[in-house]
Write a protein that holds these residues in place. Structure first.
Motif, PDB file in Angstrom:
ATOM      1  N   GLY A   1       0.901  -1.202   0.121  1.00  0.00           N
ATOM      2  CA  GLY A   1       0.073  -0.235  -0.127  1.00  0.00           C
ATOM      3  C   GLY A   1       0.773   1.418   0.058  1.00  0.00           C
ATOM      4  O   GLY A   1       1.927   1.212   0.469  1.00  0.00           O
ATOM      5  N   LYS A   2       0.334   2.424  -0.568  1.00  0.00           N
ATOM      6  CA  LYS A   2       0.989   3.517  -0.607  1.00  0.00           C
ATOM      7  C   LYS A   2       1.460   4.030   0.737  1.00  0.00           C
ATOM      8  O   LYS A   2       2.629   4.660   0.978  1.00  0.00           O
ATOM      9  CB  LYS A   2       0.258   4.435  -1.258  1.00  0.00           C
ATOM     10  N   ALA A   3       0.576   3.794   1.793  1.00  0.00           N
ATOM     11  CA  ALA A   3       0.996   4.560   3.162  1.00  0.00           C
ATOM     12  C   ALA A   3       1.644   3.569   4.007  1.00  0.00           C
ATOM     13  O   ALA A   3       2.350   4.038   5.193  1.00  0.00           O
ATOM     14  CB  ALA A   3      -0.505   4.857   3.619  1.00  0.00           C
ATOM     15  N   ASP A   4       1.894   2.422   3.563  1.00  0.00           N
ATOM     16  CA  ASP A   4       2.652   1.262   4.299  1.00  0.00           C
ATOM     17  C   ASP A   4       4.129   1.708   4.641  1.00  0.00           C
ATOM     18  O   ASP A   4       4.294   1.561   5.705  1.00  0.00           O
ATOM     19  CB  ASP A   4       2.403  -0.228   3.655  1.00  0.00           C
ATOM     20  N   PRO A   5       4.679   1.861   3.621  1.00  0.00           N
ATOM     21  CA  PRO A   5       6.164   2.289   3.985  1.00  0.00           C
ATOM     22  C   PRO A   5       6.449   3.382   4.992  1.00  0.00           C
ATOM     23  O   PRO A   5       7.324   3.312   5.902  1.00  0.00           O
ATOM     24  CB  PRO A   5       6.736   2.782   2.678  1.00  0.00           C
ATOM     25  N   SER A   6       5.442   4.557   5.222  1.00  0.00           N
ATOM     26  CA  SER A   6       5.541   5.650   5.938  1.00  0.00           C
ATOM     27  C   SER A   6       5.487   5.156   7.295  1.00  0.00           C
ATOM     28  O   SER A   6       5.895   5.523   8.503  1.00  0.00           O
ATOM     29  CB  SER A   6       5.012   6.798   5.717  1.00  0.00           C
ATOM     30  N   ARG A   7       4.668   3.855   7.547  1.00  0.00           N
ATOM     31  CA  ARG A   7       4.581   3.538   8.898  1.00  0.00           C
ATOM     32  C   ARG A   7       5.551   2.125   9.232  1.00  0.00           C
ATOM     33  O   ARG A   7       6.222   2.278  10.181  1.00  0.00           O
ATOM     34  CB  ARG A   7       2.984   2.825   9.131  1.00  0.00           C
TER      35      ARG A   7
END
Length: 328
Positions: free
Chosen positions: A93-99
């Motif tokens: 997911g696009k937001a996965d890496p930032s978490r």
């Protein structure tokens, strides 16, 4: 991130009609799930049989190339560039890496340089970059999925680093490898690409002044989700060529295997030069959704895609005589 940044949910809130690239993403994930059944057709087979022709046109002058180091286009907001990412080692997911990328330890960090060179070795990151002052480069970033950003990076020219290792005349390509550590990279637990992530460039592409080893972004050290502590930037190519969290660089004589090209060569070419006239088999590449500086709306506008991502005057001479539809 700046103190006035919105929450991740707010940052990614857009109208349902704008989320075209999420459809693309789901299609791409279905390809990933079935990659074991896909025959290795297309560019990889061609690469085994023959090498692309050598360029026939003279390169542009250093002054002309330097003109590509910046742009007056509207910058993508830092919150978007650091929360809307592709980094499969931390999730699809696009937001996965930032978490998830917070688990990545970026110090100490070593890079092994090997292959067809006179001075191979494994160096601490500080030693690899010793003597270089970080340069700021504002580059367009064009994803193969059809979205784009404009980002101010900090880094050093890859070619200047590589010359220290004295590549031999047999060094026709440069291969790169990402860290592969399941303890730090939870996305590696799932079957997607063939880990570790691998990329490669032709030697003249690697030595080109626009090609950058990035160590920072927005005037700060590179965040984990953006490829800390060391990532590749090749602004005239699709974003998947910009390998992240590099731990190995190898000079090789033959075109090296690369992750996405191995997975599906008919969709992800080795060269991966941005070309609006060559569509992805499942979507057009003629235009892109620009992510840039609009409060409350992730995608600011749709714009026409330019050959070589707008860097044609600086890099097109490297591909003179090549059929860019075949060697995509």
């Amino acid at each position: 991130m700046a103190g006035d940044h919105r929450t991740l949910r707010e940052a990614l809130r857009i109208r349902e009609s704008d989320i075209t690239d999420e459809t693309v993403w789901r299609q791409r994930r279905r390809v990933l799930a079935a990659f074991g059944a896909i025959p290795a057709l297309g560019l990889s087979a061609c690469a085994e049989a023959e090498a692309p022709p050598a360029p026939t046109a003279p390169p542009p002058s250093p002054a002309a190339v330097a003109a590509g180091f910046s742009t007056d286009e509207t910058l993508t907001r830092e919150i978007d560039a650091t929360t809307y990412n592709n980094f499969y080692e931390f999730g699809t997911g696009k937001a996965d890496p930032s978490r998830a990328a917070r688990t990545l330890r970026t110090s100490p960090w070593q890079v092994e340089v090997s292959g067809e060179c006179a001075r191979p070795g494994t160096l601490e990151l500080n030693d690899l970059l010793r003597g270089f002052l970080p340069e700021e480069r504002t580059y367009r970033l064009r994803c193969v999925e059809g979205w784009s950003m404009v980002i101010p990076w900090l880094g050093v020219p890859l070619g200047e680093v590589l010359r220290r290792f004295e590549p031999t005349s047999n060094a026709k390509y440069v291969a790169f490898t990402t860290l592969a550590d399941r303890a730090q990279m939870p996305g590696m637990r799932y079957r997607s690409i063939d880990w570790p992530y691998r990329e490669g460039l032709r030697i003249d592409e690697a030595m080109h002044p626009l090609t950058l080893l990035a160590t920072g972004v927005y005037g700060k050290p590179l965040p984990q989700q953006n490829g800390a502590p060391l990532r590749l930037l090749v602004p005239w190519k699709y974003g998947f060529k910009g390998i992240k969290s590099i731990v190995a660089i190898r000079f090789v004589e033959r075109m090296p295997p690369t992750a996405w090209n191995d997975l599906q060569p008919r969709e992800y070419g080795f060269f991966a030069n941005v070309n609006p006239d060559v569509d992805h088999p499942r979507w057009s590449q003629a235009s892109e959704r620009r992510i840039s500086g609009t409060e409350g709306k992730l995608f600011a506008n749709r714009i026409a895609t330019r050959p070589f991502n707008g860097y044609a005057e600086h890099v097109a001479s490297m591909y003179a005589g090549m059929d860019l539809r075949r060697w995509y």
